[in-house]
Motif scaffolding. Sequence first.
Motif, PDB file in Angstrom:
ATOM      1  N   UNK A 177       0.828  -1.208   0.000  1.00 17.82           N
ATOM      2  CA  UNK A 177       0.000   0.000   0.000  1.00 17.82           C
ATOM      3  C   UNK A 177       0.867   1.265   0.000  1.00 17.82           C
ATOM      4  N   UNK A 178       1.921   1.267   0.793  1.00 14.79           N
ATOM      5  CA  UNK A 178       2.807   2.431   0.831  1.00 14.79           C
ATOM      6  C   UNK A 178       3.561   2.612  -0.477  1.00 14.79           C
ATOM      7  N   UNK A 179       3.965   1.513  -1.095  1.00 17.54           N
ATOM      8  CA  UNK A 179       4.662   1.613  -2.393  1.00 17.54           C
ATOM      9  C   UNK A 179       3.718   2.133  -3.475  1.00 17.54           C
ATOM     10  N   UNK A 180       2.442   1.736  -3.422  1.00 15.51           N
ATOM     11  CA  UNK A 180       1.460   2.275  -4.369  1.00 15.51           C
ATOM     12  C   UNK A 180       1.314   3.778  -4.151  1.00 15.51           C
ATOM     13  N   UNK A 181       1.239   4.191  -2.900  1.00 12.66           N
ATOM     14  CA  UNK A 181       1.152   5.612  -2.581  1.00 12.66           C
ATOM     15  C   UNK A 181       2.381   6.364  -3.095  1.00 12.66           C
ATOM     16  N   UNK A 182       3.550   5.764  -2.955  1.00 14.34           N
ATOM     17  CA  UNK A 182       4.762   6.381  -3.488  1.00 14.34           C
ATOM     18  C   UNK A 182       4.684   6.518  -5.007  1.00 14.34           C
ATOM     19  N   UNK A 183       4.144   5.523  -5.671  1.00 16.33           N
ATOM     20  CA  UNK A 183       4.012   5.575  -7.125  1.00 16.33           C
ATOM     21  C   UNK A 183       3.094   6.697  -7.577  1.00 16.33           C
ATOM     22  N   UNK A 211       4.600  14.292  -8.801  1.00 17.56           N
ATOM     23  CA  UNK A 211       5.818  15.100  -8.789  1.00 17.56           C
ATOM     24  C   UNK A 211       6.388  15.262 -10.193  1.00 17.56           C
ATOM     25  N   UNK A 212       6.292  14.214 -11.005  1.00 22.69           N
ATOM     26  CA  UNK A 212       6.813  14.318 -12.366  1.00 22.69           C
ATOM     27  C   UNK A 212       6.009  15.354 -13.154  1.00 22.69           C
ATOM     28  N   UNK A 213       4.684  15.290 -13.029  1.00 21.64           N
ATOM     29  CA  UNK A 213       3.857  16.274 -13.721  1.00 21.64           C
ATOM     30  C   UNK A 213       4.128  17.683 -13.233  1.00 21.64           C
ATOM     31  N   UNK A 214       4.342  17.804 -11.929  1.00 26.01           N
ATOM     32  CA  UNK A 214       4.657  19.102 -11.353  1.00 26.01           C
ATOM     33  C   UNK A 214       6.004  19.634 -11.804  1.00 26.01           C
ATOM     34  N   UNK A 215       6.906  18.765 -12.207  1.00 28.07           N
ATOM     35  CA  UNK A 215       8.210  19.201 -12.708  1.00 28.07           C
ATOM     36  C   UNK A 215       8.167  19.477 -14.210  1.00 28.07           C
ATOM     37  N   UNK A 216       7.450  18.637 -14.950  1.00 30.42           N
ATOM     38  CA  UNK A 216       7.417  18.779 -16.409  1.00 30.42           C
ATOM     39  C   UNK A 216       6.638  20.022 -16.842  1.00 30.42           C
ATOM     40  N   UNK A 217       5.545  20.315 -16.172  1.00 35.28           N
ATOM     41  CA  UNK A 217       4.705  21.441 -16.573  1.00 35.28           C
ATOM     42  C   UNK A 217       5.451  22.772 -16.532  1.00 35.28           C
ATOM     43  N   UNK A 218       6.071  23.158 -15.414  1.00 38.96           N
ATOM     44  CA  UNK A 218       6.790  24.437 -15.442  1.00 38.96           C
ATOM     45  C   UNK A 218       7.999  24.422 -16.365  1.00 38.96           C
ATOM     46  N   UNK A 219       8.625  23.257 -16.521  1.00 40.92           N
ATOM     47  CA  UNK A 219       9.781  23.185 -17.422  1.00 40.92           C
ATOM     48  C   UNK A 219       9.375  23.534 -18.846  1.00 40.92           C
ATOM     49  N   UNK A 220       8.213  23.044 -19.268  1.00 36.14           N
ATOM     50  CA  UNK A 220       7.743  23.302 -20.631  1.00 36.14           C
ATOM     51  C   UNK A 220       7.143  24.701 -20.740  1.00 36.14           C
ATOM     52  N   UNK A 221       6.382  25.118 -19.736  1.00 34.91           N
ATOM     53  CA  UNK A 221       5.730  26.431 -19.798  1.00 34.91           C
ATOM     54  C   UNK A 221       6.729  27.580 -19.824  1.00 34.91           C
TER      55      UNK A 221
END
Length: 100
Positions: free
Chosen positions: A27-33, A39-49
Amino acid sequence: MAGAAVAVGLLPNYAQIGIAAPILLVALRILQGFSAGGEWGGAALPAVEHAPAKHRGLFGSFPQMGVPAGMLLATVVLGITTATMSKEAFLGWAGAFRSC
Protein backbone atom coordinates in the motif's frame (compact mmCIF):
# COMPACT_ATOMS: atom_id res chain seq x y z
CA MET A 1 6.03 10.87 -1.24
CA ALA A 2 8.40 11.62 1.62
CA GLY A 3 5.80 10.58 4.17
CA ALA A 4 5.30 7.22 2.46
CA ALA A 5 9.07 6.72 2.27
CA VAL A 6 9.45 7.42 5.98
CA ALA A 7 6.56 5.07 6.75
CA VAL A 8 8.28 2.29 4.74
CA GLY A 9 11.42 2.83 6.81
CA LEU A 10 9.47 2.64 10.07
CA LEU A 11 7.28 -0.29 9.03
CA PRO A 12 7.47 -3.26 11.42
CA ASN A 13 8.58 -6.56 9.89
CA TYR A 14 6.64 -9.77 9.33
CA ALA A 15 7.77 -11.28 12.63
CA GLN A 16 6.31 -8.33 14.51
CA ILE A 17 2.91 -7.78 12.85
CA GLY A 18 2.49 -10.78 10.54
CA ILE A 19 0.67 -10.55 7.21
CA ALA A 20 -0.11 -6.87 7.78
CA ALA A 21 3.57 -6.00 7.09
CA PRO A 22 3.63 -6.94 3.39
CA ILE A 23 0.12 -5.57 2.87
CA LEU A 24 1.12 -2.21 4.36
CA LEU A 25 4.36 -2.24 2.37
CA VAL A 26 2.50 -2.73 -0.92
CA ALA A 27 0.00 0.00 0.00
CA LEU A 28 2.81 2.43 0.83
CA ARG A 29 4.66 1.61 -2.39
CA ILE A 30 1.46 2.27 -4.37
CA LEU A 31 1.15 5.61 -2.58
CA GLN A 32 4.76 6.38 -3.49
CA GLY A 33 4.01 5.58 -7.13
CA PHE A 34 1.05 7.95 -7.23
CA SER A 35 3.13 10.63 -5.54
CA ALA A 36 5.98 10.17 -8.00
CA GLY A 37 3.55 10.60 -10.89
CA GLY A 38 2.31 13.84 -9.37
CA GLU A 39 5.82 15.10 -8.79
CA TRP A 40 6.81 14.32 -12.37
CA GLY A 41 3.86 16.27 -13.72
CA GLY A 42 4.66 19.10 -11.35
CA ALA A 43 8.21 19.20 -12.71
CA ALA A 44 7.42 18.78 -16.41
CA LEU A 45 4.70 21.44 -16.57
CA PRO A 46 6.79 24.44 -15.44
CA ALA A 47 9.78 23.19 -17.42
CA VAL A 48 7.74 23.30 -20.63
CA GLU A 49 5.73 26.43 -19.80
CA HIS A 50 8.79 28.55 -19.04
CA ALA A 51 10.95 27.25 -21.87
CA PRO A 52 11.61 29.26 -25.01
CA ALA A 53 9.13 28.30 -27.74
CA LYS A 54 11.77 26.64 -29.90
CA HIS A 55 13.16 24.53 -27.03
CA ARG A 56 10.06 23.23 -25.24
CA GLY A 57 10.71 19.63 -26.22
CA LEU A 58 14.27 19.80 -24.94
CA PHE A 59 13.27 21.45 -21.66
CA GLY A 60 10.39 18.98 -21.24
CA SER A 61 12.80 16.07 -21.59
CA PHE A 62 14.84 17.06 -18.51
CA PRO A 63 12.34 15.78 -15.89
CA GLN A 64 11.98 12.56 -17.89
CA MET A 65 15.75 12.00 -17.83
CA GLY A 66 16.01 12.24 -14.03
CA VAL A 67 15.44 8.56 -13.27
CA PRO A 68 17.74 7.18 -15.98
CA ALA A 69 20.45 9.68 -15.00
CA GLY A 70 20.16 8.61 -11.36
CA MET A 71 20.36 4.94 -12.30
CA LEU A 72 23.41 5.59 -14.47
CA LEU A 73 25.10 7.54 -11.68
CA ALA A 74 24.38 4.75 -9.18
CA THR A 75 25.86 2.20 -11.58
CA VAL A 76 29.02 4.29 -12.02
CA VAL A 77 29.44 4.76 -8.26
CA LEU A 78 28.93 1.03 -7.60
CA GLY A 79 31.38 0.18 -10.39
CA ILE A 80 34.04 2.47 -8.95
CA THR A 81 33.41 1.15 -5.44
CA THR A 82 33.70 -2.50 -6.43
CA ALA A 83 36.75 -1.81 -8.60
CA THR A 84 38.65 -0.06 -5.82
CA MET A 85 37.79 -2.36 -2.89
CA SER A 86 38.49 -6.01 -2.27
CA LYS A 87 35.49 -8.32 -2.09
CA GLU A 88 35.97 -8.80 1.66
CA ALA A 89 36.20 -5.05 2.30
CA PHE A 90 33.13 -4.38 0.18
CA LEU A 91 31.07 -7.06 1.92
CA GLY A 92 32.21 -5.81 5.32
CA TRP A 93 31.36 -2.22 4.43
CA ALA A 94 28.00 -3.14 2.93
CA GLY A 95 27.19 -5.43 5.85
CA ALA A 96 27.55 -2.51 8.25
CA PHE A 97 24.52 -0.86 6.63
CA ARG A 98 22.42 -4.01 6.93
CA SER A 99 22.55 -3.84 10.72
CA CYS A 100 21.19 -0.27 10.80
